[in-house]
Design an enzyme around this catalytic site. Structure first.
Site, PDB file in Angstrom:
ATOM      1  N   SER A  55       4.018   2.895   8.197  1.00 33.90           N
ATOM      2  CA  SER A  55       3.647   1.845   7.254  1.00 33.90           C
ATOM      3  C   SER A  55       4.854   1.325   6.489  1.00 33.90           C
ATOM      4  O   SER A  55       5.742   2.090   6.101  1.00 33.90           O
ATOM      5  CB  SER A  55       2.618   2.376   6.251  1.00 33.90           C
ATOM      6  OG  SER A  55       1.348   2.471   6.826  1.00 33.90           O
TER       7      SER A  55
ATOM      8  N   HIS B  93       0.817  -1.220   0.000  1.00 36.13           N
ATOM      9  CA  HIS B  93       0.000   0.000   0.000  1.00 36.13           C
ATOM     10  C   HIS B  93       0.848   1.267   0.000  1.00 36.13           C
ATOM     11  O   HIS B  93       0.318   2.369  -0.186  1.00 36.13           O
ATOM     12  CB  HIS B  93      -0.983  -0.002   1.181  1.00 36.13           C
ATOM     13  CG  HIS B  93      -0.394   0.371   2.500  1.00 36.13           C
ATOM     14  ND1 HIS B  93       0.003  -0.561   3.444  1.00 36.13           N
ATOM     15  CD2 HIS B  93      -0.134   1.581   3.056  1.00 36.13           C
ATOM     16  CE1 HIS B  93       0.475   0.068   4.504  1.00 36.13           C
ATOM     17  NE2 HIS B  93       0.399   1.369   4.298  1.00 36.13           N
TER      18      HIS B  93
ATOM     19  N   ASP C 206      -0.291  -7.542   1.675  1.00 42.75           N
ATOM     20  CA  ASP C 206       0.249  -6.179   1.686  1.00 42.75           C
ATOM     21  C   ASP C 206       1.767  -6.224   1.822  1.00 42.75           C
ATOM     22  O   ASP C 206       2.337  -5.934   2.867  1.00 42.75           O
ATOM     23  CB  ASP C 206      -0.388  -5.395   2.841  1.00 42.75           C
ATOM     24  CG  ASP C 206      -0.097  -3.907   2.788  1.00 42.75           C
ATOM     25  OD1 ASP C 206       0.461  -3.456   1.766  1.00 42.75           O
ATOM     26  OD2 ASP C 206      -0.443  -3.208   3.759  1.00 42.75           O
TER      27      ASP C 206
END
Length: 268
Positions: free
Chosen positions: A216, A74, A121
């Site tokens: 992230s 992502h 992911d």
């Protein structure tokens, strides 16, 4: 033959992976927490994109070979130009001692990445050049394929994410203890329920310590029995309510579920 060469090289440095020269402070926190000791997580990278002639931090990542970085799918956009900052502690110091900026050759996003369900992911970045390892730049170890950590196993999340909900991005690398929450617990209805899958790993959820926006793609660092550090998770998602919500631990892509995929991409 090329695949054999790459795999042999991988084994050669894997024996010395996850061993920082500067030992980390193992009592620090991320949200509302403390700065990491500079270069104590030397595989942590900053993934940066170019906008208005300025490089901006967007995600973390983990150096796993001198040519490859693990991050989250992502974090990747086909419309952006990226570089990888290695050996960094303070993102506001461009020419920081021991740091290095490297361009990107190829980005492999998992073929079954599902942005709606946040499945698979994971992405692997092949660097434009081989990085010379040093006191400030090292590789993390990969865990054994399929291996799981027990409930409350102590791990550390690291990153330059927001210091608190809606707060500023951290200038200096942050770290914090986030014990593993096993799948049986994390998949309970009042935790993450069916949102969490067995290819993920949860950590934290005490309402105090958490990853936050900007973390992230970064690693969940867990120390193995031999003392070396494995990258057990890739920061994937957390609660939309705030960065540190009770019973909503940070959810990571479980690296041990993707060892075969990683090894395939390392040979390309």
């Amino acid at each position: 033959m090329l695949g054999i060469t790459v795999f042999t090289t991988f084994l050669a440095y894997a024996s010395s992976c996850g061993a920082p020269i500067f030992q980390p402070n193992l009592s620090a926190r991320v949200v509302g927490g403390e700065d990491a000791i500079p270069h104590s997580w030397p595989w942590q990278i900053s993934l940066q994109y170019l906008r208005d002639n300025t490089w901006r931090h967007t995600c973390g990542g983990t150096l796993i070979t001198p040519n490859h970085v693990l991050t989250a799918a992502h974090c990747i956009s086909n419309t952006l130009t990226y570089r990888v900052a290695l050996g960094k502690n303070n993102l506001e110091v461009e020419d920081e001692a021991g740091s290095l900026y490297v361009g990107v050759d190829t980005i492999f996003v998992h073929e079954k990445w599902n942005s709606f369900l946040v499945r698979n992911d994971i992405a692997l970045i092949k660097l434009a050049e081989t990085v010379e390892l040093s006191d400030t730049i090292q590789v993390a170890c990969l865990p054994e394929e399929g291996s799981l950590l027990p409930q409350d196993y102590p791990c550390f999340v690291t990153g330059w994410g927001r210091l608190y909900t809606n707060g500023p991005i951290a200038a200096e690398l942050q770290q914090g203890l986030q014990p593993v929450v096993d799948y049986a617990t994390c998949s309970q209805r009042d935790w993450w329920g069916t949102t969490v899958k067995e290819t993920m790993v949860c950590a934290g959820g005490d309402g105090v310590i958490s990853a936050c926006n900007g973390d992230s793609g970064g690693p969940l660092n867990c120390q193995a029995e031999n003392g070396n550090w494995d990258v057990r998770g890739i920061v994937s998602f957390g609660s939309g309510l705030s960065c540190n919500t009770f019973k909503k631990p940070t959810v990571f892509t479980r690296v041990s579920a993707y060892i075969d995929w990683i090894n395939q991409k390392l040979q390309l």
